[in-house]
Scaffold this motif. Structure first.
Motif, mmCIF file in Angstrom:
data_model
loop_
_atom_site.group_PDB
_atom_site.id
_atom_site.type_symbol
_atom_site.label_atom_id
_atom_site.label_comp_id
_atom_site.label_asym_id
_atom_site.label_seq_id
_atom_site.Cartn_x
_atom_site.Cartn_y
_atom_site.Cartn_z
ATOM 1 N N ARG A 24 -9.018 -8.619 -34.584
ATOM 2 C CA ARG A 24 -7.908 -7.695 -34.823
ATOM 3 C C ARG A 24 -7.750 -6.782 -33.621
ATOM 4 N N TYR A 54 -4.697 -1.602 -38.781
ATOM 5 C CA TYR A 54 -3.715 -2.669 -38.982
ATOM 6 C C TYR A 54 -3.064 -3.078 -37.666
ATOM 7 N N CYS A 55 -2.583 -4.322 -37.640
ATOM 8 C CA CYS A 55 -1.882 -4.812 -36.462
ATOM 9 C C CYS A 55 -0.551 -4.050 -36.317
ATOM 10 N N CYS A 75 2.522 -4.119 -39.076
ATOM 11 C CA CYS A 75 2.021 -4.481 -40.403
ATOM 12 C C CYS A 75 2.592 -3.552 -41.470
ATOM 13 N N HIS A 100 1.071 -2.760 -44.430
ATOM 14 C CA HIS A 100 0.077 -2.045 -45.243
ATOM 15 C C HIS A 100 0.100 -0.534 -44.990
ATOM 16 N N CYS A 158 -6.824 -7.256 -45.753
ATOM 17 C CA CYS A 158 -6.738 -6.376 -44.581
ATOM 18 C C CYS A 158 -6.816 -4.912 -44.971
ATOM 19 N N ASN A 179 2.682 -10.180 -48.580
ATOM 20 C CA ASN A 179 3.090 -10.630 -47.238
ATOM 21 C C ASN A 179 3.049 -12.150 -47.119
ATOM 22 N N GLY A 216 -3.888 -12.515 -44.822
ATOM 23 C CA GLY A 216 -3.966 -11.933 -43.484
ATOM 24 C C GLY A 216 -5.398 -11.837 -42.987
ATOM 25 N N GLN A 238 5.542 -7.073 -43.963
ATOM 26 C CA GLN A 238 5.451 -7.917 -42.774
ATOM 27 C C GLN A 238 3.984 -8.164 -42.412
ATOM 28 N N CYS A 239 3.681 -9.401 -42.020
ATOM 29 C CA CYS A 239 2.380 -9.721 -41.428
ATOM 30 C C CYS A 239 2.650 -10.486 -40.137
ATOM 31 N N PRO A 240 3.022 -9.765 -39.071
ATOM 32 C CA PRO A 240 3.385 -10.447 -37.824
ATOM 33 C C PRO A 240 2.265 -11.370 -37.338
ATOM 34 N N THR A 241 1.018 -10.932 -37.514
ATOM 35 C CA THR A 241 -0.109 -11.726 -37.015
ATOM 36 C C THR A 241 -0.250 -13.032 -37.785
ATOM 37 N N GLY A 242 -0.249 -12.929 -39.109
ATOM 38 C CA GLY A 242 -0.414 -14.130 -39.923
ATOM 39 C C GLY A 242 0.778 -15.066 -39.806
HETATM 40 S S1 SF4 Z 1 -3.200 -9.660 -40.284
HETATM 41 FE FE1 SF4 Z 1 -1.233 -9.185 -41.257
HETATM 42 S S2 SF4 Z 1 -1.729 -8.021 -43.089
HETATM 43 FE FE2 SF4 Z 1 -3.536 -7.996 -41.770
HETATM 44 S S3 SF4 Z 1 -3.379 -6.117 -40.547
HETATM 45 FE FE3 SF4 Z 1 -2.482 -7.760 -39.343
HETATM 46 S S4 SF4 Z 1 -0.305 -7.726 -39.846
HETATM 47 FE FE4 SF4 Z 1 -1.377 -6.535 -41.440
#
Ligand code: SF4
Ligand SMILES: Cc1ncc(C[n+]2csc(CCOP(=O)(O)OP(=O)(O)O)c2C)c(N)n1
Lengths: 178, 257, 366
Positions: free
Chosen positions: A44, B25-26, B29, B31, B59, B129, B133, B219-223
């Motif tokens: 992360r 969080y990313c 995100c 959350h 997350c 999301n 994640g 939103q979960c941009p990373t996932g």
């Molecule tokens: S992986 Fe997705 S849900 Fe988890 S912190 Fe990053 S953006 Fe948020």
């Protein structure tokens, strides 16, 4: 002989591919090798790192605490891992993205303008391969030719189109380092 | 006590109920936004000293760090059960869970369903999301048909994985449920609505009317493997058509939808 | 021969080995550090015409495995500590119903949610059955990616042979690391070999019943004694281990999995430097525990040092095995901590210098 390397950068710089390719090359040359990625929530925040051990004997743990070489693809990685290299070790610095010099005087600093060289070849995504070319030149852990062949096994189908570029990048990186 | 939307003017300050810990969080995100909405509601309703939060596994596992009131961290999917135990033992407390879609709608489906059915006087903040994640982007029960994830590399196939679960629709006919709304946090207008929904859910709990749940499309941009700015559009283009926004149950309304 | 090797991640090696062992059903639920196994199966099982289900929970996954195994399928699941805890229900039922299955625990730090670092702290859970009732599970402990592969193939065989669940007790390092391995040839698996008890296609035969409930007075005792005899047979026949440099060793290390990897290197390093003559009994089965070989060296007066990534769990089995004939020392780490080679050598030297057992734990952090 055992060479322990930590490679680090931000996600998307291809650090994992760089490490996997090095380990694959070592395997093809009949050596013992392990590859270990950072995983889970450690990733992360967009940084990635991996440890590669290459040896002529069985490898105890794939986790590297005191590496012989650190490869820093961005400044955050240099900040994080500079202190970890063993005295007399080598730090490879992606000088395209890292302005500062290595602060320690008991290690060797090798500066490789990986992004610039990759851009001159037409695709900055090959910066990891430029760097890897430089690494094997300096350390001799595996042969350049082996890596060129290993690419065929390691690249995903999607990335296969870039194989010629990657080979060129390996070669240019190799030439870049004295 | 009813509060109006213009109480949102605090948006740029840190609500008292949020801690000063930076969250992990990313970028982009949803959350963190959900936490802020809860903190604002709790502050606005003056519930902070009675509030007990239940963090789940996902997350948001460190949600207990981000709030400045009492918190407990629960096993994966079990937050509503833990919340039940708290509320029944300390009925004057205000108890809420913060859960992802894997936590709530997959492994915790039974706890979600039965706490709702018992009409537990708790509030569930459900962050949907459409993906796992925390564990690196696997298919969730809410993953859309055709969506590619690391356990549905060819896209979710309803023949083997079923269709995405619509939680509000599933719960809306349960007698124990007092308030149910689905909102989003991808645009300022949606955030304003979401803030109202969260506040309403806490009011309903405070008034002892029953179980309340706010589903937040997030939103979960990373996932999703998307840039934050594209993820925001993706919610409107892909999630909202399948997960319609709106109030699904409101026992305080004279006429229910 | 090096060109036959492939560079494979531990988790994926388990998946590939399972497919080659004839696994026809896999159900799993994501959890770090074993996700790549579930992900591998999600893609490769359907590709091979086998069944993959992403279950809604670990409880569901193991019970899907129960159902699949009842039909004679080679069935598998996998997880890490928190999920393995949830699977204990199904494992207990499968032991009671005498159904084979194979599962992997890629252990992370506990208790509770703990962390995702490599650990060996699920040793008690694995070797004591883990759930309710009088039963045992065959527990295999690989220490390389090659062994993850080989032991997965072996695990399916053992499970079928004894009609009992068998499992891998791995850890985050083994699951996440890549190493060169040689892939073994696939085996032909014929579910028909289980026709004497499996469910389905019942035309022309008596009905089959798979159950673990035995209420009539005396029936459960009788059944459990049957299981017990089976477990005794396994304990006699299936103890597996690897010996390195034990015969002239001043201290014999007992270790498994990742800690055995490090210990083996410590043995080599100490021998090279002449510091201390170390040897190692590397455990490959944890249940049955290789007590016989340990007892044999205990009888010769060997001194032992257990190295484990848990706070003295495997140590108890070593103590039981030597039965007071000699002393056993302990070097323990927990919560993701790993032993280091130098630390093992130092501890062994302390053992040599002392008359009795030595216990070394991580520095208590403030
Ligand atoms: S992986 Fe997705 S849900 Fe988890 S912190 Fe990053 S953006 Fe948020
Ligand atoms: C019993 C158990 N099974 C699995 C896990 C692993 N796990 C951690 S978080 C998570 C799911 C996260 O997804 P979601 O609930 O959708 O929340 P998000 O991370 O997307 O916010 C899983 C499966 C666990 N911790 N415990």
């Amino acid at each position: 002989m055992t060479t322990k390397t930590i490679m680090a950068g931000f996600g998307g710089q291809g650090v994992v591919l760089m490490g996997t390719l090095l380990a694959h090359g070592a395997m093809v040359e009949g050596k013992h090798t392990t590859f270990f990625p950072s995983y889970g929530a450690e990733m992360r925040g967009g940084t990635a790192n991996c440890s590669v051990v290459v040896s002529d004997r069985e490898i105890a743990s794939p986790i590297v605490n005191q590496p012989d070489c650190v490869v820093a693809m961005n400044i955050a990685s240099l900040n994080k891992f500079e202190s970890r290299v063993r005295p007399g070790g080598i730090i490879f610095v992606n000088s395209s993205l890292i302005d500062r010099r290595v602060e320690r005087d008991d290690v060797t600093e090798i500066r490789v303008p990986a992004n610039e060289v990759a851009e001159s070849l037409g695709d900055v995504r090959a910066a990891n391969m430029v760097m890897l070319g430089g690494i094997v030149k300096k350390t001799g852990v595996v042969n350049l030719e082996t890596l060129g062949e290993s690419l065929e096994k390691v690249l995903s189908e999607r990335a296969m189109g870039l194989i010629d570029l990657d080979r060129q990048a390996l070669k240019r990186g190799f030439e870049e380092v004295a | 006590m009813r509060l109006e939307v213009d109480d949102l003017k605090k948006v740029f300050g840190r609500p008292e109920s949020l801690s000063d810990k930076p969250n992990m969080y990313c970028p982009g995100c949803g959350h963190g936004l959900a936490h802020r909405l809860v903190a604002e509601a709790v502050d606005a309703l003056g519930l902070k000293d009675r509030c007990i939060g239940v963090a789940s596994v996902g997350c948001s596992v460190f949600a207990d760090d981000y709030f400045d009131f009492d918190f407990v961290q629960a096993a994966h999917g079990r937050a509503p059960a833990v919340a039940t135990g708290i509320k029944r033992s300390k009925p004057d407390s205000i108890v809420f869970t913060h859960q992802g879609d894997g936590d709530l709608a997959s492994i915790g489906a039974a706890e979600m369903l039965h706490s709702a059915n018992r009409g537990e006087m708790i509030t569930v903040i459900f962050v949907n999301n459409a993906i796992y994640g925390m564990t690196g982007g696997q298919m969730a029960p809410t993953t859309l048909v055709g969506m590619k994830t690391s356990t549905s590399k060819l896209g979710r196939d309803p023949k083997v994985a079923g269709y995405p679960v619509r939680v509000c629709e599933l719960l809306k006919d349960l007698e124990g449920v007092a308030y149910l709304e689905r909102v989003a946090v991808n645009t300022p207008a949606h955030v304003i609505k979401a803030a109202k929904a969260v506040r309403k859910a806490f009011e309903v709990q405070d008034e002892g009317l029953g179980f309340s749940l706010v589903e937040i499309l997030s939103q979960c941009p990373t996932g999703w493997g998307r840039l934050p700015k594209d993820a925001v559009d993706w919610v409107d283009d892909n999630m909202v058509p399948y997960y319609p926004l709106g109030v699904f149950r409101d026992v305080t309304a004279k006429e229910q939808k | 021969m090096p060109e036959d090797r492939v560079l494979m991640k531990g988790n994926e090696a388990i998946g590939e080995a399972a497919i080659r062992a004839g696994c026809t059903f896999y159900a799993g639920y994501p959890i770090t550090p074993q996700n790549e196994l579930t992900e591998y199966m999600s893609y490769h099982m359907p590709k091979a015409g086998r069944a993959f289900v992403q279950a809604e929970s670990e409880v569901a996954a193991i019970n899907m495995v129960y159902g699949a195994a009842a039909t004679g399928a080679r069935a598998m699941t996998s997880s890490s500590g928190p999920g393995i805890s949830l699977k204990q229900e199904g494992v207990s039922y499968m032991c009671g119903a005498e159904l084979p299955c194979f599962y992997a625990n890629i252990v992370r730090g506990g208790p509770g949610l703990g962390n995702i670092a490599p650990a060996q702290s699920d040793y008690f859970q694995a070797t004591r059955g883990g759930g309710h009732g009088d039963y045992r599970v065959i527990v295999l402990a690989p220490s390389t990616v090659q062994e993850l592969f080989d032991i997965t193939m072996l695990g399916f065989e053992l499970a079928d042979k004894y009609r009992n669940p068998a499992m891998i007790l791995g850890d985050g390092i083994l699951g996440q690391m890549r190493e060169p391995i040689v892939l073994r040839e696939p085996v032909e698996y014929d579910p028909g070999t289980k026709g004497a008890w499996s469910l389905g296609n019942s035309a022309g035969r008596e009905k089959h019943m798979i159950t673990s409930v035995r209420l009539a007075p005396g029936t459960l005792e009788k059944h459990n004694m049957k299981l017990f005899r089976k477990y005794k047979e396994i304990a006699e026949k299936e103890q597996r281990y690897e010996l390195t440099a034990v015969d002239d060793a001043e201290v014999i290390i007992i270790a498994y999995g990742t800690s055995a990897r490090v210990a083996k290197s410590a043995v080599a390093a100490a021998r090279e430097s002449g510091d201390i003559r170390l040897g190692i009994i590397r455990l490959i089965t944890l249940w049955p525990y290789p007590a016989d070989i340990i007892r044999e060296y205990a009888d010769k007066g060997a001194r032992f040092l257990v190295v484990e990534m848990s706070l003295g769990q495997m140590y108890e089995d070593a103590l039981l095995s030597v039965a007071g004939k000699t002393d056993v020392s302990l070097l323990a780490h927990t919560g993701g901590g790993l032993p280091a080679e130098e630390e093992i050598i130092e501890t062994a030297k302390k053992v040599r210098a002392s008359d009795g057992p030595v216990e070394v734990f991580p520095e208590a952090a403030e």
